[in-house]
Design a protein around this motif. Structure first.
Motif, PDB file in Angstrom:
ATOM      1  N   LYS A  61       0.829  -1.389   0.176  1.00 48.66           N
ATOM      2  CA  LYS A  61       0.058   0.066   0.057  1.00 48.66           C
ATOM      3  C   LYS A  61       0.782   1.379  -0.136  1.00 48.66           C
ATOM      4  O   LYS A  61       0.839   2.152   0.824  1.00 48.66           O
ATOM      5  N   VAL A  62       1.856   1.465  -1.057  1.00 44.77           N
ATOM      6  CA  VAL A  62       2.636   2.746  -1.207  1.00 44.77           C
ATOM      7  C   VAL A  62       1.548   3.922  -1.781  1.00 44.77           C
ATOM      8  O   VAL A  62       0.714   3.504  -2.661  1.00 44.77           O
ATOM      9  N   ALA A  63       1.811   4.964  -1.010  1.00 40.16           N
ATOM     10  CA  ALA A  63       1.177   5.967  -1.384  1.00 40.16           C
ATOM     11  C   ALA A  63       1.962   7.380  -1.518  1.00 40.16           C
ATOM     12  O   ALA A  63       2.725   7.757  -0.286  1.00 40.16           O
ATOM     13  N   PHE A  64       2.056   7.954  -2.805  1.00 43.35           N
ATOM     14  CA  PHE A  64       2.769   9.633  -2.726  1.00 43.35           C
ATOM     15  C   PHE A  64       1.871  10.363  -2.556  1.00 43.35           C
ATOM     16  O   PHE A  64       0.986  10.584  -3.008  1.00 43.35           O
ATOM     17  N   LEU A  65       2.148  11.400  -1.394  1.00 45.57           N
ATOM     18  CA  LEU A  65       1.461  12.245  -1.008  1.00 45.57           C
ATOM     19  C   LEU A  65       1.835  13.801  -1.521  1.00 45.57           C
ATOM     20  O   LEU A  65       1.337  14.566  -1.205  1.00 45.57           O
ATOM     21  N   VAL A  66       2.637  13.706  -2.466  1.00 48.21           N
ATOM     22  CA  VAL A  66       3.218  14.907  -3.192  1.00 48.21           C
ATOM     23  C   VAL A  66       2.984  14.607  -4.818  1.00 48.21           C
ATOM     24  O   VAL A  66       3.374  13.442  -5.150  1.00 48.21           O
ATOM     25  N   SER A  67       2.908  15.741  -5.669  1.00 51.37           N
ATOM     26  CA  SER A  67       2.687  15.442  -7.046  1.00 51.37           C
ATOM     27  C   SER A  67       3.896  15.238  -7.666  1.00 51.37           C
ATOM     28  O   SER A  67       5.154  15.908  -7.166  1.00 51.37           O
TER      29      SER A  67
END
Length: 640
Positions: A624-630
């Motif tokens: 469950k990898v999530a990038f929180l910056v564009s």
């Protein structure tokens, strides 16, 4: 935005004291410090959070390592949003692989860690002549990465475990010859074609647009004719060179440094040797190694009996193709240039002596030491300029933080001018016109820094014409600037861009004419091929473009092989149009491909890389990898 602070300093100080002291009472000093930390979460791997502070620290470490290993590189190139995002992706990847290693119980034992460190070339270079590890240099290696020796070893242990996660995919990524050849033959397939071009440039002379045409084109494309926002700015830069210029090193310090380091500064001992090699790879069968050893022992007895015959014996018997023709001569070399057993033997010998058999991974060596070149001690006057530069650099590095604080405070406290900070620190105020929000092509120095330009073009900076804050534009480099005059984006009039508009109309009309005639000719030749006047045939492939546009080669390769010969019309965009006649398939002649084996190996690597990429993608989904910056765009666009 800070006018209220400047006008009511005493009042604000009282308010700050009233606010801050209770916070110390309630939360303590440690809690107050934690409130200041950058704890914005930028990515997640399951429940594991990666913060902005971790990201910043990792990127700084990456840049520092590059600066240390490749001093010739401009580290400012790595301060782009794309480079910073690449660091974040690496952090996430490392975290994913670490989690996967822990979940799979892929633990690196002490024995495996020790074996890995023993085989590592960097660690091997830290060994002394007696083969023991130089612990002081080992500590320095760890410290260069901001680690203790224990921390360094733990990092290596984790890296080995992470490598094991992908090893099962990478090490089994073998592709047999048959499927590789199917793909490679298709990729390298060749086709015979004939091409007639209808190029827009050949029709440009026939286009004569009217004023009405120009007006219509201008109105339809008015967004293309804008002058970008520009500013005239002034700025000052504080860097190591600026700090260093005021540093004076006492003569006594220079001489003391010379006396303590003269041996190191004068160079290292070099030795010249010749050898006779009998090949016996370490993985060769035991009988083969025994046979090689017996041959080497026989040659050793020969040269021991007649030392002057060493060169002749080497020419006739040595299996080192590089040195055998030269009588085994290896010329001068220093420590670290040869494999360790060979080096240890050479640097333990006396000039003119012949060694016992020396065994290495290559086989058995007989060595003759022919010369020893002791380093010549260089005088103080010879080394003085280099010593002075080194000491100035060292002092400047230590002093930079102090001067940087003064620079930062001054540009803020006296924000209506850069002259005070320039006078105080002996800096030059530079003025530049026509500065844009994005770095101009070929820009260098601080004007190539997107971070600095963003500060200059901030709303507060443009409106109030105050100094920007001190911006870190490179390692040990700060800059501050201010806007003198500002011109916003404006639409240029037709009169200002008349020639540009005319060129646009001519190009568009010429392209239309080229495509129209090309399409007409193709329709005619499809019906009556005998009327076509075609040039000589060319054989093309993906790796043999024949200086043709990619669209033409792609179209030819996509033509149905069962329907050949085939006529095709190829749109070349603004360049025009092409009519292509694809005549036949020219099979790939594998026998004439000297790199066939290399191509298969490369294809296998691509296949393995694709499998590893797919496996990593599955791990990202699993954990469950999530990038929180564009993610920043790969291409930076500038206004025309």
């Amino acid at each position: 935005m800070f006018d209220i602070f400047r006008k009511h300093t005493k009042i604000m100080m009282v308010l700050l004291v009233l606010l801050i002291i209770p916070s110390f009472v309630l939360f303590g000093i440690d809690g107050y410090q934690k409130m200041n930390q950058t704890d914005t979460i930028v990515a997640k791997v399951g429940a594991i959070e990666i913060t902005q502070a971790q990201w910043d620290a990792a990127h700084k470490n990456d840049v520092d390592r590059l600066r240390a290993s490749r001093p010739e590189l401009d580290v400012k190139l790595f301060d782009s949003p794309q480079a910073r995002y690449a660091t974040l992706e690496r952090l996430v990847r490392d975290t994913v692989l670490q989690v996967a290693a822990e979940k799979s119980s892929l633990i690196t034992s002490d024995a495996r860690l020790a074996r890995f460190l023993q085989e590592d070339p960097t660690i091997a270079s830290l060994r002394r002549a007696d083969g023991k590890l130089d612990m002081e240099r080992y500590r320095q290696l760890a410290a260069s990465q901001g680690l203790t020796p224990e921390g360094f070893e733990n990092t290596v242990r984790q890296d080995i475990s992470k490598q094991q996660v992908e090893a099962g995919v990478i090490q089994t990524g073998l592709l047999t010859t048959a499927p590789a050849d199917v793909a490679l033959n298709a990729f390298f397939e060749r086709r015979e074609i004939q091409v007639v071009n209808f190029l827009a440039r050949d029709y440009a002379a026939t286009v004569n647009p009217s004023d009405a045409d120009l007006e219509a084109f201008y109105q339809a494309n008015v967004s293309q004719f804008k002058a970008p926002e520009q500013a005239q700015v002034e700025y000052v830069v504080l860097d190591i060179d600026a700090v260093k210029k005021d540093i004076k090193v006492p003569e006594a310090d220079l001489r003391s440094y010379y006396e303590q380091n003269v041996a190191r500064l004068s160079g290292n001992e070099e030795r010249r040797a010749s050898h006779i090699l009998i090949n016996a790879p370490k993985d060769a069968p035991a009988p083969q190694r025994e046979k090689a050893k017996a041959q080497a022992e026989s040659l050793l007895q020969t040269v021991r009996a007649a030392p002057d015959s060493f060169a002749d014996v080497a020419k006739k018997n040595s299996q080192d193709a590089g040195s055998a023709p030269k009588g085994g001569d290896l010329d001068y070399f220093g420590r670290g240039a040869m494999v360790k057993p060979f080096e240890d033997a050479v640097f333990a010998m006396k000039k003119g002596s012949i060694s016992e058999l020396v065994e290495s991974d290559f086989g058995y060596h007989i060595i003759k030491l022919t010369d020893v070149k002791e380093p010549k001690q260089r005088s103080f006057d010879e080394l003085r300029p280099g010593i002075e530069s080194d000491l100035k650099n060292q002092q400047a590095q230590r002093k930079f933080a102090e001067v940087a604080e003064l620079f930062t405070n001054t540009v803020y406290e006296q924000s209506d001018s850069l002259k005070p900070v320039a006078d105080k620190l002996g800096l030059e105020v530079k003025t530049v016109a026509a500065v844009t929000r994005q770095p101009a092509p070929g820009a260098s120095g601080v004007l190539a820094s997107e971070k600095f330009l963003a500060a200059l073009f901030a709303a507060d900076s443009i409106e109030k014409k105050r100094n920007t804050e001190a911006v870190e534009t490179a390692v040990n480099q700060l800059a501050a600037g201010r806007v003198i005059t500002y011109n916003p984006v404006k639409t240029l009039t037709l009169a200002e861009v008349r020639q540009q508009v005319r060129d646009g109309v001519v190009a568009a009309r010429a392209t239309e004419l080229a495509k129209k005639e090309g399409a007409e000719k193709m329709a005619l030749w499809q019906k009556a091929p005998e009327k076509a006047v075609l040039p000589s045939a060319l054989t093309v492939a993906r790796d043999q473009m024949q200086n043709l546009p990619a669209q033409i080669v792609t179209a030819a390769l996509r033509a149905d092989a069962k329907a050949l010969p085939v006529w095709q019309g190829v749109d070349l965009g603004s360049a025009g149009y092409a009519v292509v006649r694809t005549n036949k398939v020219v099979p790939r002649d594998e026998a004439s491909q000297p790199t066939a084996a290399q191509d298969r190996a490369q294809y296998s690597q691509w296949w393995t890389a694709a499998e590893a990429g797919a496996y990593y993608a599955s791990l990202k989904e699993k954990f469950k990898v999530a990038f929180l910056v564009s993610q920043p765009s790969q291409n930076v666009t500038t206004l025309p």
